[in-house]
Motif scaffolding. Sequence first.
Motif, mmCIF file in Angstrom:
data_model
loop_
_atom_site.group_PDB
_atom_site.id
_atom_site.type_symbol
_atom_site.label_atom_id
_atom_site.label_comp_id
_atom_site.label_asym_id
_atom_site.label_seq_id
_atom_site.Cartn_x
_atom_site.Cartn_y
_atom_site.Cartn_z
ATOM 1 N N GLU A 5 -10.091 7.601 5.100
ATOM 2 C CA GLU A 5 -11.277 6.811 4.775
ATOM 3 C C GLU A 5 -12.499 7.698 4.562
ATOM 4 N N VAL B 97 -5.668 -3.184 0.817
ATOM 5 C CA VAL B 97 -6.109 -2.509 2.031
ATOM 6 C C VAL B 97 -7.145 -3.373 2.752
ATOM 7 N N LYS C 56 -9.106 -2.809 6.125
ATOM 8 C CA LYS C 56 -9.302 -1.769 7.134
ATOM 9 C C LYS C 56 -9.159 -2.318 8.543
ATOM 10 N N LYS D 105 -3.918 -0.673 -5.125
ATOM 11 C CA LYS D 105 -3.741 -0.269 -3.723
ATOM 12 C C LYS D 105 -4.929 -0.719 -2.878
ATOM 13 N N ASN D 106 -6.123 -0.500 -3.385
ATOM 14 C CA ASN D 106 -7.319 -0.869 -2.630
ATOM 15 C C ASN D 106 -7.413 -2.380 -2.409
ATOM 16 N N SER D 107 -6.854 -3.152 -3.339
ATOM 17 C CA SER D 107 -6.923 -4.605 -3.186
ATOM 18 C C SER D 107 -6.070 -5.096 -2.022
ATOM 19 N N VAL E 218 0.830 -1.199 0.000
ATOM 20 C CA VAL E 218 0.000 0.000 0.000
ATOM 21 C C VAL E 218 0.869 1.254 0.000
ATOM 22 N N GLN F 65 -12.540 9.468 1.116
ATOM 23 C CA GLN F 65 -12.523 8.627 -0.085
ATOM 24 C C GLN F 65 -13.670 8.928 -1.055
#
Length: 204
Positions: free
Chosen positions: A141, A192, A194, A188-190, A49, A144
Amino acid sequence: MNVDPADLIACPQCDALYRATHLPDGKRATCVRCGTVLISPRERSFLHVVAFSFTGMILMIGAIFFPFLEISTRGLSHESSIFGVAMAFSDGWIAPLAFFVLSMIVALPIFRFVALIYTLWPLANGKPAWKHAATMFRLAEESQPWAMAEIFIIGTAVALVKLGGLAKVSLGPAFWAFCVLIIVIALKNSFVSKWTIWDAIERK
């Protein structure tokens, strides 16, 4: 039974509550009600990330100032960048439009990259989270939905279809930088997770 709220995780889609647990890398925990992924730790995810965030920042900075597109018709041509377009609205009563263009398309995505780097850099190196890391990640977050770099490039593609029959349109390096940026953001989101990030911040 009395359950510590810190041990629970809520599905962001249907609000179902589950007892959170640590999973091995590569495993996923999903909501049995709606199928939303709740926990998905991946090996060296924090480092990935951070790397994608640095890449996104470089692409975004280049996309601001490099030529975005050139329009030619009847012997006349005009080349413009994202920054140049925003500055075209910087005078008079439409000046706030320049602020919103730069904020939604440029400033917020860069802020999210910076916030993720600030949050995950020490964690990726096995060190305690820096001060205010939780606040930075929360702001990343919450902002976003307002970071609209992806929406901008989709809207541009639609506009290019409309302009194609009226003038010759040449795409500049900034356009392709935005296209690569969308891919970088998706990658990047793949990585992350949370819950994994929040858990790491609290444990460190």
